[in-house]
Design a protein around this motif. Structure first.
Motif, PDB file in Angstrom:
ATOM      1  N   ILE A  48      19.028  33.432 -14.032  1.00 55.90           N
ATOM      2  CA  ILE A  48      17.718  33.697 -13.423  1.00 55.90           C
ATOM      3  C   ILE A  48      17.881  33.752 -11.903  1.00 55.90           C
ATOM      4  CG2 ILE A  48      15.438  32.675 -12.938  1.00 55.90           C
ATOM      5  CD1 ILE A  48      15.500  33.940 -15.697  1.00 55.90           C
ATOM      6  N   GLU A  49      18.616  32.817 -11.360  1.00 51.05           N
ATOM      7  CA  GLU A  49      18.824  32.783  -9.904  1.00 51.05           C
ATOM      8  C   GLU A  49      19.543  34.048  -9.415  1.00 51.05           C
ATOM      9  OE1 GLU A  49      19.945  29.481  -6.548  1.00 51.05           O
ATOM     10  OE2 GLU A  49      20.275  29.005  -8.655  1.00 51.05           O
ATOM     11  N   ARG A  50      20.557  34.510 -10.158  1.00 51.80           N
ATOM     12  CA  ARG A  50      21.266  35.747  -9.785  1.00 51.80           C
ATOM     13  C   ARG A  50      20.343  36.954  -9.878  1.00 51.80           C
ATOM     14  NH1 ARG A  50      25.288  33.428 -12.898  1.00 51.80           N
ATOM     15  NH2 ARG A  50      24.980  34.880 -14.614  1.00 51.80           N
ATOM     16  N   HIS A  51      19.532  37.014 -10.934  1.00 53.23           N
ATOM     17  CA  HIS A  51      18.604  38.134 -11.083  1.00 53.23           C
ATOM     18  C   HIS A  51      17.618  38.173  -9.911  1.00 53.23           C
ATOM     19  CE1 HIS A  51      19.120  38.217 -15.756  1.00 53.23           C
ATOM     20  NE2 HIS A  51      20.249  38.412 -15.123  1.00 53.23           N
ATOM     21  N   LEU A  52      17.128  37.013  -9.513  1.00 50.82           N
ATOM     22  CA  LEU A  52      16.205  36.945  -8.380  1.00 50.82           C
ATOM     23  C   LEU A  52      16.900  37.409  -7.103  1.00 50.82           C
ATOM     24  CD1 LEU A  52      14.404  33.561  -9.128  1.00 50.82           C
ATOM     25  CD2 LEU A  52      13.501  35.871  -9.486  1.00 50.82           C
ATOM     26  N   LYS A  53      18.129  36.977  -6.906  1.00 54.46           N
ATOM     27  CA  LYS A  53      18.891  37.384  -5.718  1.00 54.46           C
ATOM     28  C   LYS A  53      19.090  38.904  -5.710  1.00 54.46           C
ATOM     29  CE  LYS A  53      23.173  36.652  -3.199  1.00 54.46           C
ATOM     30  NZ  LYS A  53      24.470  36.003  -3.180  1.00 54.46           N
ATOM     31  N   ASP A  54      19.448  39.462  -6.867  1.00 51.82           N
ATOM     32  CA  ASP A  54      19.626  40.920  -6.972  1.00 51.82           C
ATOM     33  C   ASP A  54      18.343  41.657  -6.585  1.00 51.82           C
ATOM     34  OD1 ASP A  54      22.218  40.527  -7.883  1.00 51.82           O
ATOM     35  OD2 ASP A  54      21.737  40.972  -9.985  1.00 51.82           O
ATOM     36  N   ALA A  55      17.199  41.060  -6.900  1.00 54.05           N
ATOM     37  CA  ALA A  55      15.910  41.680  -6.616  1.00 54.05           C
ATOM     38  C   ALA A  55      15.397  41.339  -5.217  1.00 54.05           C
ATOM     39  CB  ALA A  55      14.888  41.269  -7.675  1.00 54.05           C
ATOM     40  N   GLY A  56      16.175  40.572  -4.453  1.00 57.58           N
ATOM     41  CA  GLY A  56      15.828  40.295  -3.065  1.00 57.58           C
ATOM     42  C   GLY A  56      14.985  39.068  -2.818  1.00 57.58           C
ATOM     43  N   THR A  57      15.038  38.103  -3.720  1.00 58.46           N
ATOM     44  CA  THR A  57      14.279  36.878  -3.505  1.00 58.46           C
ATOM     45  C   THR A  57      15.097  35.681  -3.987  1.00 58.46           C
ATOM     46  OG1 THR A  57      12.048  35.928  -3.657  1.00 58.46           O
ATOM     47  CG2 THR A  57      12.967  36.855  -5.685  1.00 58.46           C
ATOM     48  N   ASP A  58      14.484  34.523  -4.113  1.00 57.87           N
ATOM     49  CA  ASP A  58      15.200  33.340  -4.590  1.00 57.87           C
ATOM     50  C   ASP A  58      14.243  32.433  -5.363  1.00 57.87           C
ATOM     51  OD1 ASP A  58      13.847  31.507  -2.755  1.00 57.87           O
ATOM     52  OD2 ASP A  58      15.121  32.345  -1.189  1.00 57.87           O
ATOM     53  N   LYS A  59      14.794  31.341  -5.885  1.00 56.49           N
ATOM     54  CA  LYS A  59      13.999  30.471  -6.763  1.00 56.49           C
ATOM     55  C   LYS A  59      12.847  29.772  -6.046  1.00 56.49           C
ATOM     56  CE  LYS A  59      17.381  26.727  -6.571  1.00 56.49           C
ATOM     57  NZ  LYS A  59      18.329  25.970  -7.380  1.00 56.49           N
ATOM     58  N   SER A  60      12.860  29.733  -4.716  1.00 50.01           N
ATOM     59  CA  SER A  60      11.728  29.144  -3.997  1.00 50.01           C
ATOM     60  C   SER A  60      10.471  29.995  -4.151  1.00 50.01           C
ATOM     61  CB  SER A  60      12.058  28.968  -2.511  1.00 50.01           C
ATOM     62  OG  SER A  60      12.061  30.228  -1.850  1.00 50.01           O
ATOM     63  N   ARG A  61      10.638  31.244  -4.603  1.00 54.26           N
ATOM     64  CA  ARG A  61       9.521  32.174  -4.755  1.00 54.26           C
ATOM     65  C   ARG A  61       9.066  32.315  -6.211  1.00 54.26           C
ATOM     66  NH1 ARG A  61       6.923  33.633  -0.456  1.00 54.26           N
ATOM     67  NH2 ARG A  61       6.713  35.738  -1.198  1.00 54.26           N
ATOM     68  N   LEU A  62       9.634  31.484  -7.117  1.00 52.62           N
ATOM     69  CA  LEU A  62       9.211  31.522  -8.520  1.00 52.62           C
ATOM     70  C   LEU A  62       7.745  31.144  -8.637  1.00 52.62           C
ATOM     71  CD1 LEU A  62      12.189  29.897 -10.441  1.00 52.62           C
ATOM     72  CD2 LEU A  62      11.222  32.176 -10.851  1.00 52.62           C
ATOM     73  N   LEU A  63       7.021  31.908  -9.433  1.00 47.25           N
ATOM     74  CA  LEU A  63       5.621  31.605  -9.709  1.00 47.25           C
ATOM     75  C   LEU A  63       5.482  30.888 -11.044  1.00 47.25           C
ATOM     76  CD1 LEU A  63       4.123  35.035  -8.638  1.00 47.25           C
ATOM     77  CD2 LEU A  63       4.220  32.916  -7.296  1.00 47.25           C
ATOM     78  N   SER A  64       6.178  31.395 -12.062  1.00 49.32           N
ATOM     79  CA  SER A  64       6.092  30.771 -13.384  1.00 49.32           C
ATOM     80  C   SER A  64       7.358  31.030 -14.184  1.00 49.32           C
ATOM     81  CB  SER A  64       4.877  31.286 -14.158  1.00 49.32           C
ATOM     82  OG  SER A  64       5.069  32.643 -14.508  1.00 49.32           O
ATOM     83  N   CYS A  65       7.635  30.114 -15.097  1.00 48.19           N
ATOM     84  CA  CYS A  65       8.747  30.249 -16.037  1.00 48.19           C
ATOM     85  C   CYS A  65       8.243  29.838 -17.410  1.00 48.19           C
ATOM     86  CB  CYS A  65       9.925  29.354 -15.662  1.00 48.19           C
ATOM     87  SG  CYS A  65      10.811  29.885 -14.194  1.00 48.19           S
ATOM     88  N   THR A  66       8.565  30.651 -18.392  1.00 51.62           N
ATOM     89  CA  THR A  66       8.310  30.291 -19.782  1.00 51.62           C
ATOM     90  C   THR A  66       9.672  30.064 -20.413  1.00 51.62           C
ATOM     91  OG1 THR A  66       6.335  31.663 -19.822  1.00 51.62           O
ATOM     92  CG2 THR A  66       7.240  30.987 -21.952  1.00 51.62           C
ATOM     93  N   VAL A  67       9.882  28.868 -20.931  1.00 52.76           N
ATOM     94  CA  VAL A  67      11.155  28.477 -21.507  1.00 52.76           C
ATOM     95  C   VAL A  67      10.990  28.403 -23.019  1.00 52.76           C
ATOM     96  CG1 VAL A  67      12.958  26.708 -21.555  1.00 52.76           C
ATOM     97  CG2 VAL A  67      11.678  27.124 -19.430  1.00 52.76           C
ATOM     98  N   TYR A  68      11.746  29.212 -23.721  1.00 53.52           N
ATOM     99  CA  TYR A  68      11.744  29.201 -25.185  1.00 53.52           C
ATOM    100  C   TYR A  68      12.945  28.377 -25.638  1.00 53.52           C
ATOM    101  CZ  TYR A  68       8.374  32.925 -24.668  1.00 53.52           C
ATOM    102  OH  TYR A  68       7.263  33.652 -24.322  1.00 53.52           O
TER     103      TYR A  68
END
Length: 117
Positions: A48-68
């Motif tokens: 998830i952290e790598r995907h966010l970095k690829d998209a130009g942001t980081d985990k400090s900008r997470l709004l929500s997570c759904t964990v299955y």
């Protein structure tokens, strides 16, 4: 009209992340076949952290997570890894849901984040 940017995934029918406006949507599962919740959770969170970095942001900008989670009895181990990983100054809203996941996956995470723009 806002553009949609898709980051290519492992298969042609799935994206690692999608950006629309100032929102990023991403999903991750562990690559490991090891049946250990701590390892799968750590690997999935790192993705998830790598995907966010690829998209130009980081985990400090997470709004929500759904964990299955395939086995809710293992939620304490997932929580342990989450607590080590999450940005404690900017914790997202989080939901955990028991689900039937494709073997050997024990955890799948869907995340929504804001861009840095």
């Amino acid at each position: 009209m806002l553009p949609i940017t898709r980051f290519t995934g492992m298969t042609p029918t799935r994206s690692r992340a999608v950006v629309h406006g100032n929102l990023i949507f991403t999903v991750a599962v562990a690559d490991t076949a090891e049946l250990d919740m701590r390892k799968q959770a750590a690997e999935t969170l790192a993705k998830i952290e790598r995907h966010l970095k690829d998209a130009g942001t980081d985990k400090s900008r997470l709004l929500s997570c759904t964990v299955y989670i395939a086995d809710m009895a293992l939620k304490p181990q997932m929580n342990e890894m989450w607590d080590q990983w999450v940005d404690m100054d900017n914790p997202p809203q989080r939901a955990c849901i028991g689900a039937t996941l494709e073997h050997p996956h024990m955890i799948e995470i869907v995340a929504v984040a804001a861009t840095k723009d």
